[in-house]
Motif scaffolding. Structure first.
Motif, PDB file in Angstrom:
ATOM      1  N   ASP A  46     -97.752 -16.895 -25.272  1.00 47.59           N
ATOM      2  CA  ASP A  46     -98.878 -17.233 -24.414  1.00 47.59           C
ATOM      3  C   ASP A  46     -99.664 -18.403 -24.999  1.00 47.59           C
ATOM      4  O   ASP A  46    -100.727 -18.224 -25.595  1.00 47.59           O
ATOM      5  N   LEU A  48    -101.315 -20.745 -23.557  1.00 42.72           N
ATOM      6  CA  LEU A  48    -102.654 -20.928 -22.984  1.00 42.72           C
ATOM      7  C   LEU A  48    -103.686 -20.047 -23.674  1.00 42.72           C
ATOM      8  O   LEU A  48    -104.868 -20.381 -23.723  1.00 42.72           O
ATOM      9  N   SER A  94     -90.773 -24.381 -24.111  1.00 42.69           N
ATOM     10  CA  SER A  94     -90.115 -23.902 -22.895  1.00 42.69           C
ATOM     11  C   SER A  94     -91.153 -23.281 -21.965  1.00 42.69           C
ATOM     12  O   SER A  94     -90.864 -22.410 -21.179  1.00 42.69           O
ATOM     13  N   HIS A  95     -92.374 -23.744 -22.086  1.00 41.07           N
ATOM     14  CA  HIS A  95     -93.450 -23.146 -21.310  1.00 41.07           C
ATOM     15  C   HIS A  95     -94.122 -24.187 -20.434  1.00 41.07           C
ATOM     16  O   HIS A  95     -94.005 -25.384 -20.641  1.00 41.07           O
ATOM     17  N   ALA A  96     -94.870 -23.693 -19.470  1.00 40.87           N
ATOM     18  CA  ALA A  96     -95.651 -24.592 -18.626  1.00 40.87           C
ATOM     19  C   ALA A  96     -96.651 -25.342 -19.481  1.00 40.87           C
ATOM     20  O   ALA A  96     -96.929 -26.502 -19.269  1.00 40.87           O
ATOM     21  N   PHE A  97     -97.201 -24.656 -20.439  1.00 42.00           N
ATOM     22  CA  PHE A  97     -98.241 -25.237 -21.278  1.00 42.00           C
ATOM     23  C   PHE A  97     -97.788 -25.160 -22.722  1.00 42.00           C
ATOM     24  O   PHE A  97     -97.641 -24.087 -23.267  1.00 42.00           O
ATOM     25  N   ALA A 101    -100.623 -29.419 -24.512  1.00 41.06           N
ATOM     26  CA  ALA A 101    -101.373 -29.165 -23.275  1.00 41.06           C
ATOM     27  C   ALA A 101    -102.565 -28.251 -23.547  1.00 41.06           C
ATOM     28  O   ALA A 101    -103.659 -28.465 -23.013  1.00 41.06           O
ATOM     29  N   LEU A 105    -106.371 -29.156 -22.792  1.00 43.06           N
ATOM     30  CA  LEU A 105    -107.171 -28.291 -21.925  1.00 43.06           C
ATOM     31  C   LEU A 105    -108.459 -27.896 -22.645  1.00 43.06           C
ATOM     32  O   LEU A 105    -109.558 -27.960 -22.077  1.00 43.06           O
TER      33      LEU A 105
ATOM     34  N   ARG B  16     -86.119 -25.491 -17.698  1.00 51.65           N
ATOM     35  CA  ARG B  16     -87.127 -24.570 -18.211  1.00 51.65           C
ATOM     36  C   ARG B  16     -86.462 -23.209 -18.337  1.00 51.65           C
ATOM     37  O   ARG B  16     -85.401 -22.987 -17.765  1.00 51.65           O
ATOM     38  N   ILE B  17     -87.067 -22.308 -19.076  1.00 52.17           N
ATOM     39  CA  ILE B  17     -86.366 -21.040 -19.271  1.00 52.17           C
ATOM     40  C   ILE B  17     -86.190 -20.278 -17.976  1.00 52.17           C
ATOM     41  O   ILE B  17     -85.278 -19.505 -17.836  1.00 52.17           O
ATOM     42  N   ILE B 128    -105.123 -29.641 -16.494  1.00 52.41           N
ATOM     43  CA  ILE B 128    -105.849 -30.261 -17.609  1.00 52.41           C
ATOM     44  C   ILE B 128    -106.714 -31.399 -17.077  1.00 52.41           C
ATOM     45  O   ILE B 128    -107.891 -31.524 -17.437  1.00 52.41           O
ATOM     46  N   GLU B 159     -98.673  -9.098 -24.618  1.00 52.30           N
ATOM     47  CA  GLU B 159     -98.968  -9.811 -23.370  1.00 52.30           C
ATOM     48  C   GLU B 159     -97.715 -10.291 -22.649  1.00 52.30           C
ATOM     49  O   GLU B 159     -97.651 -10.294 -21.426  1.00 52.30           O
ATOM     50  N   ILE B 160     -96.780 -10.786 -23.433  1.00 52.25           N
ATOM     51  CA  ILE B 160     -95.571 -11.353 -22.838  1.00 52.25           C
ATOM     52  C   ILE B 160     -94.398 -10.439 -23.188  1.00 52.25           C
ATOM     53  O   ILE B 160     -94.293  -9.964 -24.306  1.00 52.25           O
ATOM     54  N   CYS B 419     -93.581 -23.369 -13.246  1.00 51.16           N
ATOM     55  CA  CYS B 419     -94.098 -23.595 -14.598  1.00 51.16           C
ATOM     56  C   CYS B 419     -93.830 -25.028 -15.039  1.00 51.16           C
ATOM     57  O   CYS B 419     -94.395 -25.495 -16.011  1.00 51.16           O
ATOM     58  N   ALA B 420     -92.959 -25.694 -14.310  1.00 51.48           N
ATOM     59  CA  ALA B 420     -92.647 -27.068 -14.691  1.00 51.48           C
ATOM     60  C   ALA B 420     -93.028 -28.092 -13.639  1.00 51.48           C
ATOM     61  O   ALA B 420     -92.937 -29.280 -13.893  1.00 51.48           O
TER      62      ALA B 420
END
Lengths: 158, 431
Positions: A46, A48, A94-97, A101, A105, B16-17, B128, B159-160, B419-420
């Protein structure tokens, strides 16, 4: 919210993806040696959540794998408070953020800590299931020492 | 329309994954539009390596398919295995399953509404960039996401890729004080979600409607999330085991992912489908927010999915609060599930749509066959049709604006590739 230590070290990356484990491995080694008042975390996913994690901290050190043209095992220090992270730290996310980033942010939201230093360790392989490469493994003890120096208040040199 | 200036738009492939996606749009001289969205879905690989694994491993293995909606995979997998073994999970354990799933909805929707989709409507390249000028919605999004994360940690251990769920329920029950500690954050999350819905109401939404065939789970007593019957907006209603008789996957030449049709038609799963089929079962403040947003019936404008996601976030927070408040300590958070030879299917409502699993296992519990149909694959054809109609309806847009709005049209459906998507680069080539 529980009171927070003034300093935080984050080892960013995934343990099971070869040299992406550089950050978590450094965090593991630091956890045994970190001075009082320093929290050490492994951040595998995570990204973010970093924005929240360093809110209210004075000093944050991040360790992450990077991909550039450097030799595997090369260690670079970035002052993320002063400038945006280069894309070499953003190539293996491999993440969006990614970490870069999250930094931007936090900067946009005025939530950067007083000091934010990022150590990038050049990786050679990132395949799922592979171990750390010899070059990265050899570099990590040096990164641990440099991070400890950061936490001691002395600025490390690039 | 003869004499149309032919154009080609290309969105470069991204890895992306959750998968890879590419987009090719061509406007022909006669005005026809072709759109090809190629999505690579890792679940295809999972179906192969699940064979030979123990039935109890399916939830944790399939959770790795997606870092954003692991609970969806775990829930669908658990239910398929429980059904194969003739076990039903209800009562307090089902409540906990819903609570964990609401955490995922809150987390996923908050991220999408505030940081992935919202910036589109305000003309920002990313969340951002938006944060510098509009910190409030971004901070609210992060705050909401954290509540979702906290629910995941409470029931899933982290969380993940939470690890708390197992076939039959949960490895251990949460402590009463930990559940009570979620009350205040959830009250705040309801207020934040209401504010988010109002914020989405201020966004400039393009006028665009489609006549969708919606497919979603429907439940007699609740806005379906963990289970339900298959339903469409044209009167279809059936047990989940009818899924494969109606949803057919075909291989499109331009894509590594299989594309789905329902009785031969493109269809849509996800928030718009759920809202169309179950909106009367939303929580009180979610209903109120829907009314405020003018969502008075089925919504056929995909750009308005941001409204529905915000409404669903309110619902998730309200329902989660209700579960937390009525929770009483339980000794055991699972029922025993003994393997037996047979097949079972399960479906649940992932944030981005219906997720179907089916497994065949032997008497010892080894998986002989696995079938996973993720929502993004189901929605792919409808996403392409959106693009065809959008591009066809807007010949006046220049290449840059057309590319921007096409990306936005993809993000409407929050595909795994979202996500990308803010890093998608659109190239426009004129013939």
């Amino acid at each position: 919210m529980r009171s927070r230590s003034i300093a935080l070290v984050c080892g960013v990356g995934r343990r099971e993806r070869g040299d992406d484990a550089a950050g978590p491995t450094v965090a593991d080694r630091l956890a045994l040696r970190a001075p009082a008042g320093v929290e050490v975390r492994v951040v595998e996913d995570d990204i973010l959540g970093l924005v929240d994690a360093w809110t209210g901290r004075q000093r944050v050190v991040l360790v992450d794998a990077m991909v550039s043209d450097a030799e595997p095992g090369t260690v670079r220090r970035f002052d993320a408070k002063a400038e945006a992270l280069p894309t070499v730290l953003r190539a293996v996310s491999s993440h969006a953020f990614d970490v870069g980033a999250a930094v931007e942010l936090a900067r946009a939201l005025g939530r950067l800590p007083d000091s934010l230093v990022v150590y990038g360790v050049e990786g050679r392989r990132f395949e799922g299931g592979s171990p750390l490469s010899t070059e990265v493994e050899r570099a990590l003890d040096g990164v641990v020492e440099r991070v400890l120096a950061e936490l001691g208040g002395g600025g490390a040199t690039s | 329309m003869a004499g149309t200036v032919p154009r080609k738009l290309r969105v470069e492939v991204l890895a992306r994954i959750e998968g890879e996606a590419g987009l090719d749009i061509a406007v022909k001289r006669d005005g026809r539009v072709e759109a090809h969205l190629a999505v690579f879905e890792p679940p295809r690989l999972f179906e192969g390596f699940l064979r030979g694994r123990d039935f109890r491993e399916a939830p944790d293995l399939t959770a790795r398919i997606c870092g954003i909606c692991p609970v969806a995979y775990q829930t669908s997998a658990c239910q398929a295995m429980e059904r194969a073994c003739g076990v039903t999970v209800g009562g307090a354990v089902r409540d906990l399953r819903r609570l964990l799933y609401f955490g995922e909805w809150i987390e996923s929707h908050a991220l999408h509404v505030h940081l992935l989709h919202g910036p589109d409507f305000l003309g920002y390249e990313s969340g951002i960039h938006m944060a510098a000028d509009h910190p409030e919605p971004v901070v609210r999004g992060l705050r909401l996401k954290k509540v979702g994360n906290d629910l995941m940690t409470l029931l899933g251990g982290r969380e993940i890729h939470p690890v708390g769920m197992r076939v039959g329920g949960f490895w251990r029950a949460p402590r009463l004080e930990a559940m009570r500690a979620m009350r205040e954050p959830l009250l705040r999350a309801i207020d934040d979600a209401v504010a988010a819905a109002r914020w989405t109401g201020t966004l400039d939404i393009p006028e665009f409607e489609r006549d969708y065939l919606f497919l979603a789970l429907r439940h007699d007593d609740e806005y379906a999330i963990v289970d339900g019957r298959l339903a469409t907006n044209n009167g279809f209603d059936a047990d989940v085991d009818a899924f494969e008789r109606h949803v057919v996957e075909v291989h499109a030449q331009h894509s590594n992912a299989l594309q789905s049709t329902f009785d031969g038609q493109a269809f849509l799963t996800g928030p718009l489908a759920r809202f169309a089929l179950s909106r009367e079962l939303l929580s009180p403040r979610a209903k109120e927010a829907a009314r405020e947003l003018g969502l008075n019936g089925p919504c056929m404008n995909p750009f308005r999915s941001i409204h529905v996601r915000a409404v669903e976030t309110i619902h998730a927070a309200e329902e989660a609060l209700a579960i937390v408040e009525r929770f009483e300590p339980i000794e055991r958070a699972y029922v025993d599930v003994e393997p037996r030879e047979g097949s079972g299917c399960g479906a649940s409502e992932a944030p981005r749509g219906l997720l179907y699993h089916r497994y065949r296992i032997d008497a010892g519990g080894s998986i002989l066959e696995a079938r996973i149909v993720p929502p993004t694959a189901q929605n792919q054809k409808s996403m392409e049709e959106d693009l065809v109609r959008w591009v066809g309806a807007h010949p006046e847009l220049d290449d840059e604006r057309l590319g921007w709005t096409c990306e936005q049209a993809i993000r409407n459906h929050d595909p795994c590739i979202s996500c990308a998507t803010h890093f998608l680069r659109v190239r426009v080539n004129r013939e």
